[in-house]
Write a protein that holds these residues in place. Structure first.
Motif, mmCIF file in Angstrom:
data_model
loop_
_atom_site.group_PDB
_atom_site.id
_atom_site.type_symbol
_atom_site.label_atom_id
_atom_site.label_comp_id
_atom_site.label_asym_id
_atom_site.label_seq_id
_atom_site.Cartn_x
_atom_site.Cartn_y
_atom_site.Cartn_z
ATOM 1 N N ALA A 57 0.843 -1.194 0.000
ATOM 2 C CA ALA A 57 0.000 0.000 0.000
ATOM 3 C C ALA A 57 0.876 1.242 0.000
ATOM 4 O O ALA A 57 1.938 1.265 0.613
ATOM 5 C CB ALA A 57 -0.916 0.008 1.211
ATOM 6 N N THR A 58 0.402 2.277 -0.718
ATOM 7 C CA THR A 58 1.079 3.555 -0.775
ATOM 8 C C THR A 58 0.033 4.638 -0.569
ATOM 9 O O THR A 58 -0.987 4.657 -1.259
ATOM 10 C CB THR A 58 1.761 3.765 -2.147
ATOM 11 N N ASN A 59 0.270 5.537 0.377
ATOM 12 C CA ASN A 59 -0.656 6.640 0.649
ATOM 13 C C ASN A 59 -2.077 6.137 0.872
ATOM 14 O O ASN A 59 -3.025 6.619 0.264
ATOM 15 C CB ASN A 59 -0.633 7.677 -0.471
ATOM 16 N N GLN A 60 -2.219 5.137 1.713
ATOM 17 C CA GLN A 60 -3.518 4.585 2.079
ATOM 18 C C GLN A 60 -4.246 3.883 0.926
ATOM 19 O O GLN A 60 -5.439 3.644 1.005
ATOM 20 C CB GLN A 60 -4.437 5.679 2.673
ATOM 21 N N GLN A 61 -3.538 3.617 -0.160
ATOM 22 C CA GLN A 61 -4.152 2.907 -1.290
ATOM 23 C C GLN A 61 -3.331 1.672 -1.624
ATOM 24 O O GLN A 61 -2.111 1.661 -1.486
ATOM 25 C CB GLN A 61 -4.221 3.805 -2.529
ATOM 26 N N SER A 62 -4.030 0.668 -2.100
ATOM 27 C CA SER A 62 -3.376 -0.564 -2.515
ATOM 28 C C SER A 62 -2.483 -0.279 -3.719
ATOM 29 O O SER A 62 -2.899 0.386 -4.665
ATOM 30 C CB SER A 62 -4.448 -1.591 -2.879
#
Length: 189
Positions: free
Chosen positions: A114-119
């Motif tokens: 995950a990056t910046n609260q996104q998968s």
């Protein structure tokens, strides 16, 4: 005056001796291999008494079913066994010395990065359970069949849909599973 590239007689004799030793080693290995009871590594660990194999259709019993996976996996496994061993295929169980059956047991997607609260990365996990039965009389005949569980993970970008990932990964999935199944069946690692 001598040139730098000229070889001394001593070096020529050493090179000739090295070539002779390599050729002799190859010949001795060939003699050893021809007298072995089992086939070499490329042929797997197949006793001489095993000559035929029946490869059943590998069913798909996973919760999610990729309709292409079972037929392609079965076909690729059949091709690898018939091309890389001396076994011949039979469709009659009574004529089969070895019989392979099995099913796809796992086919699932999970998020692994995950990056910046996104998968950002998803993982497709594919697993199979394979059974090898030895119908030929011998040391393992009549005993429990050999059970083989294989599982592989395949990461893909989370911006891809599962259908896109399957299109991109199907060949890799099949090749990796077939190699692992083959090695587990015919090698004693």
């Amino acid at each position: 005056m001598t040139l730098k590239n000229e070889r001394s007689p001593r070096r020529r004799n050493w090179n000739t001796g090295l070539v002779f030793m390599i050729v002799a080693g190859i010949i001795m290995l060939g003699q050893f291999n021809s007298s072995c009871k089992f086939y070499s590594f490329n042929q797997g660990q197949i006793p001489d008494s095993i000559k035929t194999i029946k490869i059943n259709f590998i069913e798909n019993k996973a919760q999610y079913i990729n309709p292409q996976l079972s037929p392609q996996l079965t076909d690729k496994l059949r091709q690898k066994i018939l091309s890389q061993t001396r076994l011949t295929q039979t469709n009659n169980v009574s004529e089969a010395h070895y019989e392979i059956s099995g099913f796809i047991s796992t086919y699932s997607v999970s998020t692994v990065g995950a990056t910046n609260q996104q998968s950002s990365t998803n993982r497709l996990t594919v697993g199979a359970k394979i059974t090898l039965n030895n119908h030929k009389s011998g040391p393992i005949a009549g005993k429990n069949p050999k059970e083989i569980n294989v599982s592989r993970n395949f990461d893909f970008d989370a911006t891809f849909s599962l259908a896109q990932a399957e299109t991109a990964l199907t060949e890799t999935i099949i090749n990796n599973l077939v190699d692992e199944i083959f090695n587990n069946i015919f090698s004693d690692w």
